[in-house]
Design a protein around this motif. Structure first.
Motif, PDB file in Angstrom:
ATOM      1  N   ASP A 107      40.179  48.021  48.480  1.00  0.00           N
ATOM      2  CA  ASP A 107      38.066  48.373  48.057  1.00  0.00           C
ATOM      3  C   ASP A 107      38.122  46.381  48.026  1.00  0.00           C
ATOM      4  OD1 ASP A 107      37.650  50.433  49.036  1.00  0.00           O
ATOM      5  OD2 ASP A 107      37.986  51.904  47.131  1.00  0.00           O
ATOM      6  N   SER A 111      35.679  41.103  50.325  1.00  0.00           N
ATOM      7  CA  SER A 111      34.154  40.747  50.139  1.00  0.00           C
ATOM      8  C   SER A 111      34.176  39.033  50.123  1.00  0.00           C
ATOM      9  CB  SER A 111      34.148  41.013  48.973  1.00  0.00           C
ATOM     10  OG  SER A 111      35.402  40.305  47.730  1.00  0.00           O
ATOM     11  N   PHE A 337      31.273  43.520  36.604  1.00  0.00           N
ATOM     12  CA  PHE A 337      30.530  43.858  37.371  1.00  0.00           C
ATOM     13  C   PHE A 337      30.196  45.326  37.443  1.00  0.00           C
ATOM     14  CE2 PHE A 337      33.093  40.745  38.935  1.00  0.00           C
ATOM     15  CZ  PHE A 337      32.397  39.668  39.780  1.00  0.00           C
ATOM     16  N   SER A 338      29.305  45.511  38.572  1.00  0.00           N
ATOM     17  CA  SER A 338      28.325  46.863  38.288  1.00  0.00           C
ATOM     18  C   SER A 338      29.925  48.625  38.268  1.00  0.00           C
ATOM     19  CB  SER A 338      27.321  47.394  39.439  1.00  0.00           C
ATOM     20  OG  SER A 338      28.060  47.703  40.496  1.00  0.00           O
ATOM     21  N   ASP A 339      30.813  48.162  39.016  1.00  0.00           N
ATOM     22  CA  ASP A 339      31.844  49.097  39.113  1.00  0.00           C
ATOM     23  C   ASP A 339      32.669  48.930  38.087  1.00  0.00           C
ATOM     24  OD1 ASP A 339      32.843  46.774  39.795  1.00  0.00           O
ATOM     25  OD2 ASP A 339      33.918  47.610  41.796  1.00  0.00           O
ATOM     26  N   ASP A 340      32.690  48.248  36.720  1.00  0.00           N
ATOM     27  CA  ASP A 340      33.276  47.707  35.635  1.00  0.00           C
ATOM     28  C   ASP A 340      34.079  46.738  36.029  1.00  0.00           C
ATOM     29  OD1 ASP A 340      32.083  49.031  33.772  1.00  0.00           O
ATOM     30  OD2 ASP A 340      33.115  51.028  34.568  1.00  0.00           O
ATOM     31  N   THR A 341      34.014  46.593  37.717  1.00  0.00           N
ATOM     32  CA  THR A 341      35.487  45.416  37.397  1.00  0.00           C
ATOM     33  C   THR A 341      35.015  43.424  36.578  1.00  0.00           C
ATOM     34  OG1 THR A 341      34.563  44.519  38.868  1.00  0.00           O
ATOM     35  CG2 THR A 341      35.927  45.877  39.085  1.00  0.00           C
TER      36      THR A 341
END
Length: 377
Positions: A107, A111, A337-341
Motif C-alpha cells: 500500500d 504514490s 495523514f487521514s490514515d493515521d500515518t
C-alpha cells in the motif's frame, strides 16, 4: 435502356480513382509496417548503457505482468541456492526499508510520496550500496535512467511503477546525501512459504553524533522474484518492533546495570537542557523569532515561534531522540495523514555558550539546512 447505360458509364469513371487510391495506400502500409515492426532486443549481459530504445521498450512493458528485463537490460535470472541465504544486496534493501518504515507493505508503493522516498533512500543515498546500482553508476557516470530506476523499484517491491513523473529522464546517483541514522542486521531466522521466505531478524539502529543504539526485531515477508537485483527476492511486507531490553538473568550484563546506564543518560540530558533553559531570539522572515527551552512537570519543552502568531515547532521531551556532542536531535511530526500515518522531519540544535544554531532536515536523509542563529535573551 439509356438509363442503364448511364449507370455503367459512371462505374467506369470510378475505377481509375480506386486504382490510384490503392497505389497510394500500399506504400503507406509498407512504411507503417516497417516503422512499427518490433526488433528483437540485443542479447547482451555486460553492456548496461541506456539508450532511448531501452526507455521506449520499458514504457511498452509497464502494463504487463511479465517484464522482459533479461532482454531489455540484460538481467540474468537469479540462481537460488539449495538453502536460503540473506545476501548482501538483500540485506541492504531490508536494512534501508527498516530504517525508513516501522511497517511497510504494497500500500505504500505507488504514490508520489513513495517515489520521492525511493529515490532519496535507495538511489541518492551515500550510505547505501548494492551491486546493480554500483554497476550502472560506473557505466553511466552516475546517471541512473528511468528504465533502470523502474527496474530497481520493481526488484524491491515486486510491483510495477513508472517513476518518470517524479524523476524525468534520469537521476544523478552521486548527487547524494548521508542519512542521519544507520542500521545493521546481526542475526536472522527464516521459514519457507509457498512463494518465498519469512525472515525474523535482530536489527540495530544507530544515529550520527550519538552513542545510542536502538535494538529492534524485524519481520520481513520476501517473495521470490528471479529477476530482482536484490538476490532474487522482493519485499512484500515488513514490520518492526522495539526490543525494550535484550538483557536479563541469562545475560552476561545484569539488567540493573543496564537500567543504571539508562538513568545516567537521562540524567545527562536533563543536565544539558537545564543549562540551556531560557529564551533565545533570532531574526526570522516574519520579524523577531523566539526559541524557548523551559522545564515542565514532564521534562522539558522546546518551542520555536517564528512570530507572535506562528510557530515552527512545539516539541516536548518525547520528541528528543538524543543529546550528544553539544547537539539536540529532535524528531518532529510534520504532517499526520487521514490514515493515521505520520510524516516526520528533523531538527538539530547545535548549542554553545548562550547561543544555538538550528538546522532542519526534511527526512532522516538529505543535507541539514541551516535555519538561523539564536542568542540568549
Amino acid at each position: 435502356m439509356s438509363q442503364h447505360k448511364r449507370k455503367k458509364r459512371k462505374k467506369r469513371r470510378m475505377l481509375p480513382g480506386a486504382i490510384i487510391g490503392i497505389f497510394i495506400l500500399i506504400p503507406v502500409l509498407v512504411f507503417l509496417v516497417l516503422f512499427i515492426r518490433e526488433k528483437p532486443a540485443d542479447n547482451y549481459k555486460d553492456d548496461l548503457a541506456v539508450t532511448n530504445t531501452n526507455i521506449i521498450a520499458i514504457a511498452a512493458l509497464t502494463n504487463t505482468d511479465n517484464r522482459d528485463y533479461d532482454k531489455v537490460l540484460g538481467i540474468e535470472e537469479y540462481e537460488y541456492p539449495s538453502e536460503f541465504i540473506m545476501g548482501d544486496n538483500l540485506k541492504a534493501a531490508v536494512t534501508q526499508l527498516a530504517l525508513t518504515y516501522d511497517n511497510f507493505d504494497k500500500d505504500f508503493a505507488g504514490s508520489e510520496e513513495w517515489k520521492e522516498t525511493f529515490i532519496a533512500r535507495f538511489i541518492q543515498n551515500s550510505r547505501l550500496s548494492f551491486d546493480y546500482l554500483e554497476m550502472v553508476s560506473e557505466k553511466n557516470n552516475g546517471q541512473i535512467f528511468v528504465d533502470e530506476l523502474n527496474y530497481i523499484q520493481y526488484s524491491l517491491t515486486g510491483m510495477e511503477l513508472d517513476v518518470s513523473s517524479y524523476t524525468g529522464g534520469a537521476v544523478d546517483r552521486y548527487d547524494a546525501a548521508g542519512p542521519l541514522n544507520y542500521g545493521s542486521i546481526s542475526d536472522y531466522d527464516y521459514a519457507y512459504t509457498d512463494n518465498g521466505v519469512v525472515v525474523t531478524a535482530d536489527f540495530e539502529i544507530g544515529y550520527d553524533g550519538t552513542d545510542s543504539v536502538e535494538k529492534r526485531e524485524i519481520t520481513v515477508e520476501l517473495h521470490k522474484n528471479p529477476y530482482s537485483c536484490f538476490d532474487g527476492y522482493s519485499v512484500a511486507a515488513l514490520s518492526s518492533k522495539t526490543v525494550t531490553s535484550s538483557l536479563g538473568p541469562d545475560s552476561s550484563t545484569p539488567m540493573s546495570d543496564e537500567t543504571g546506564r539508562m538513568d545516567e543518560n537521562n540524567g545527562a540530558k536533563e543536565d544539558a537542557l537545564e543549562n540551556l533553559a531560557g529564551e533565545y531570539t533570532y531574526l526570522s522572515d516574519y520579524g523577531n523569532g523566539r526559541l524557548m527551552i523551559k522545564r515542565t512537570s514532564d521534562g522539558y519543552d522546546i518551542f520555536d515561534y517564528e512570530s507572535e502568531f506562528s510557530y515552527r515547532f512545539l516539541a516536548d521531551a518525547s520528541n528528543i531522540e538524543a543529546i550528544e556532542n553539544n547537539r539536540i536531535y529532535i524528531k518532529y511530526p510534520e504532517q499526520v495523514f487521514s490514515d493515521d500515518t505520520v510524516s516526520f522531519c528533523y531538527y538539530i540544535l547545535e548549542y554553545g555558550t548562550d547561543e544555538i544554531d538550528v538546522y532542519y532536515r526534511k527526512s532522516a536523509f538529505g543535507e541539514a539546512e541551516f535555519l538561523y542563529h539564536a542568542e540568549r535573551k
